[in-house]
Design an enzyme around this catalytic site. Structure first.
Site, short mmCIF file in Angstrom:
data_model
loop_
_atom_site.label_atom_id
_atom_site.label_comp_id
_atom_site.label_asym_id
_atom_site.label_seq_id
_atom_site.Cartn_x
_atom_site.Cartn_y
_atom_site.Cartn_z
N CYS A 196 0.81 -1.23 0.00
CA CYS A 196 0.00 0.00 0.00
C CYS A 196 0.84 1.27 0.00
CB CYS A 196 -0.97 -0.04 1.17
SG CYS A 196 -1.96 -1.54 1.10
N HIS A 226 -2.63 8.18 5.92
CA HIS A 226 -2.84 6.87 5.28
C HIS A 226 -4.04 6.16 5.89
CE1 HIS A 226 -1.86 3.20 3.15
NE2 HIS A 226 -1.98 2.53 4.28
N GLU A 265 -0.63 5.38 13.27
CA GLU A 265 -0.44 6.65 12.56
C GLU A 265 -0.77 7.83 13.47
OE1 GLU A 265 -2.42 7.02 8.78
OE2 GLU A 265 -1.17 8.75 8.23
N LYS A 272 -9.84 8.10 2.87
CA LYS A 272 -10.31 6.73 2.65
C LYS A 272 -11.71 6.50 3.20
CE LYS A 272 -5.76 4.57 2.23
NZ LYS A 272 -4.84 5.62 2.66
N HIS A 292 -10.05 1.78 0.52
CA HIS A 292 -8.60 1.67 0.43
C HIS A 292 -8.18 0.93 -0.85
CE1 HIS A 292 -4.48 1.22 1.20
NE2 HIS A 292 -4.50 0.22 2.06
N PHE A 303 2.45 -3.09 3.73
CA PHE A 303 2.85 -4.32 4.41
C PHE A 303 4.37 -4.38 4.55
CE2 PHE A 303 -0.96 -7.22 3.20
CZ PHE A 303 -1.69 -6.70 4.26
#
Lengths: 125, 428
Positions: free
Chosen positions: B181, B319, B330, B351, B356, B415
């Protein structure tokens, strides 16, 4: 050769001909029912026209002629020839070898080859 | 750390293309961001209504659901020749259209980027799991005796680079980026470096993904997806009741040029990419570092690269995907970088509106940041009701604000703990 029963049977399996004009699909059915090789040539020629690249010098409004060469006249590259041949493999459940593909130069040779291969596969058809 | 580039080599955004759940052009996307209009739609994967995945961020006007490219449909305003179509994955259609749109937005004809040694194409997607599955299934069924010659190039990771590099005749550099991502954020960061180093003068950056079962459903096995059927409850980043992300697809393309090239051709500058930074968590294959240590470092590096202090940032596009662990990490990283420096930028995750879109998220959100800078607004946190207490000290507006930001930060995490951040500055 692969028995039809071992092919994927998922209902969403795309039919190779489902976007072709009705007369091409009808020709396919005629060939399947009667073994009429003139009908088979309609299907093979339609597939060649479908795979023909846009940059081909051939006018799309004119029918393809048997003597036209796939690479030199119609603008195919070797990958496009391989993809066209795969289309027939998938449609008719036959396997075509590399060296057989390499020997095919013209639309007419491709039609003859497919007809011959299907005769070999199903002599009674 | 990157050396400060000469003024002529500052990377600027000159064109945007959007095929997204919240709109298929710049005007529609900006309107959705301003209105807080989401693009999440009901889905039923694998014909199984019992699955706990009810929503996805889907693309309208396209149908690329078939495994046969002949069945695909797309808006007539895009030009896809048959010989290009045959090698594309479904998301390649989105990407090609997004690039055509971005080129038009940048006042560039496709011929103007063809065979230009100063023009590159950097791509990001996860490949097409659907096409790979289909082609391998066909190969298995024939016991290896035949397979579609386009099976490889239409499915594996890299399918975008192979196809689009050839289609647009890109000769400067063609490359793909794979960091889950964070992928398209890496693509954008490295595109900027190529321009800053003077190796290229223009890079087309594109991120794309499919929103089908094969791409999205495997995340349900990781318990990463929301099971909610109500959009406002399903994708609600930073909310105390968040419960997983909503998968999405589409494509976003950006035209990045050197300031000099943009000036020479009189192209409008939508934003400047003032700097970027990356880091890695070195922690888990899938989970964020619990305190967001890697993301914190990436933000600090991006700010330093841009020569900017935390207090100068007006807006952060987070994100945050609406997962319990990721959003928490985050929030803690943002607090460490901003709150502890006495800075309080507006923070939102778009998002909530888009879901996403995995590899495409970074490019999409960099493009949203560009729109915010060019058009003078700050996107809100759609679907945020009760902020998680871990967000204390962060300014999380619910509604989009009619406030023109000057400097914004765009965060991405993938990831394996890959973190990438960009700092964008208002252009012109």
């Amino acid at each position: 050769m692969l028995a039809a029963s071992t092919m994927p049977t998922s209902s969403d399996l795309p039919q190779p001909l489902n976007r072709f004009p009705a007369e091409v699909r009808a020709a396919y059915q005629t060939f399947r029912a009667t073994g009429d090789e003139a009908a088979l040539r309609v299907v093979v020629t339609a597939a060649v026209a479908d795979f023909m690249p846009r940059n081909s010098v051939h006018s799309r409004t004119e029918p393809l002629r048997a003597e036209e060469r796939l690479i030199e006249d119609l603008g195919f590259d070797s990958l496009a020839v391989a993809e066209t041949v795969f289309f027939f493999e998938d449609l008719f459940k036959v396997t075509i070898k590399n060296e057989e593909i390499l020997a095919l130069r013209t639309v007419g040779e491709l039609c003859d080859f497919v007809a011959r291969r299907l005769r070999e596969k199903s002599p009674a058809a | 750390m990157n050396p400060a580039p000469p003024a002529a080599r500052r990377p600027v955004v000159t064109g945007l293309g959007f095929i997204t759940p919240i709109g298929n052009d710049r005007t529609a996307v900006a309107a959705s961001l301003r209105a807080g209009r989401h693009g999440l739609a009901p889905v039923e994967f694998l014909g199984n209504p019992a699955l706990p995945v009810k929503l996805a961020g889907t693309v309208r006007e396209f149908d690329v659901s078939s495994t046969n490219s002949r069945d695909w449909t797309w808006p007539a305003r895009y030009d896809i020749p048959r010989e290009t179509l045959r090698g594309l994955a479904p998301h390649g259609v989105f990407a090609l259209c997004a690039i055509e749109q971005a080129l038009a937005d940048a006042a560039l004809a496709p011929a103007a980027i063809a065979h230009q040694s100063d023009t590159g194409l950097f791509c990001a997607s996860a490949g097409s799991a659907r096409m790979l599955h289909f082609h391998l299934g066909q190969m298995d069924a024939a016991r290896g005796e035949r397979g579609n010659p386009m099976g490889v190039v239409s499915s594996i990771c890299g399918t975008l680079n192979f196809n689009l590099g050839a289609h647009f005749h890109i000769t400067g550099a063609v490359c793909g980026f794979v960091s889950a991502c964070a992928s398209s954020s890496h693509a954008l960061g490295h595109a900027c470096d190529e321009i800053r180093l003077g190796r290229l003068r223009r890079v087309i950056v594109v991120g794309a993904e499919e929103h089908n079962a094969e791409t999205i459903l495997p995340f349900a096995a990781m318990r990463a997806l929301s099971a909610q059927s109500e959009p406002a409850l399903a994708s609600c980043p930073f909310d105390a009741a968040r419960n997983g992300f909503v998968g999405a697809g589409g494509a976003v393309a950006l035209v990045i040029e050197s300031a000099e090239l943009a000036q020479q051709r009189g192209a409008p500058v939508l934003a400047e990419i003032a700097g970027w930074g990356q880091s890695a968590d070195g922690h888990s294959v899938a989970m964020s570092h619990p305190e967001g240590a890697g993301l914190r470092l990436a933000m600090q590096r991006a700010l330093a690269d841009a020569g900017t202090a935390a207090g100068e940032i007006d807006y952060v596009n987070a994100h945050a995907t609406s997962t319990p662990v990721g959003d928490r990490a985050e929030a803690l990283a943002l607090r460490a970088v901003f709150a502890e420096a006495g800075a309080r930028p507006r923070v939102s995750s778009t998002k909530g509106l888009t879901g996403h879109p995995l590899s495409m998220a970074g490019a999409m959100e960099a493009a949203f940041c560009t729109l915010a800078l060019a058009e003078g607004f700050i996107p809100g946190n759609a679907h945020l009701r009760t902020p998680d207490p871990v967000c204390e000290g962060l300014d999380l507006p619910r509604e989009t604000l009619a406030v023109a930001p000057r400097l914004v930060l765009n965060n991405s995490s993938g990831f394996g703990g890959s973190n990438v951040c960009h700092v964008l500055r208002r252009g012109g």
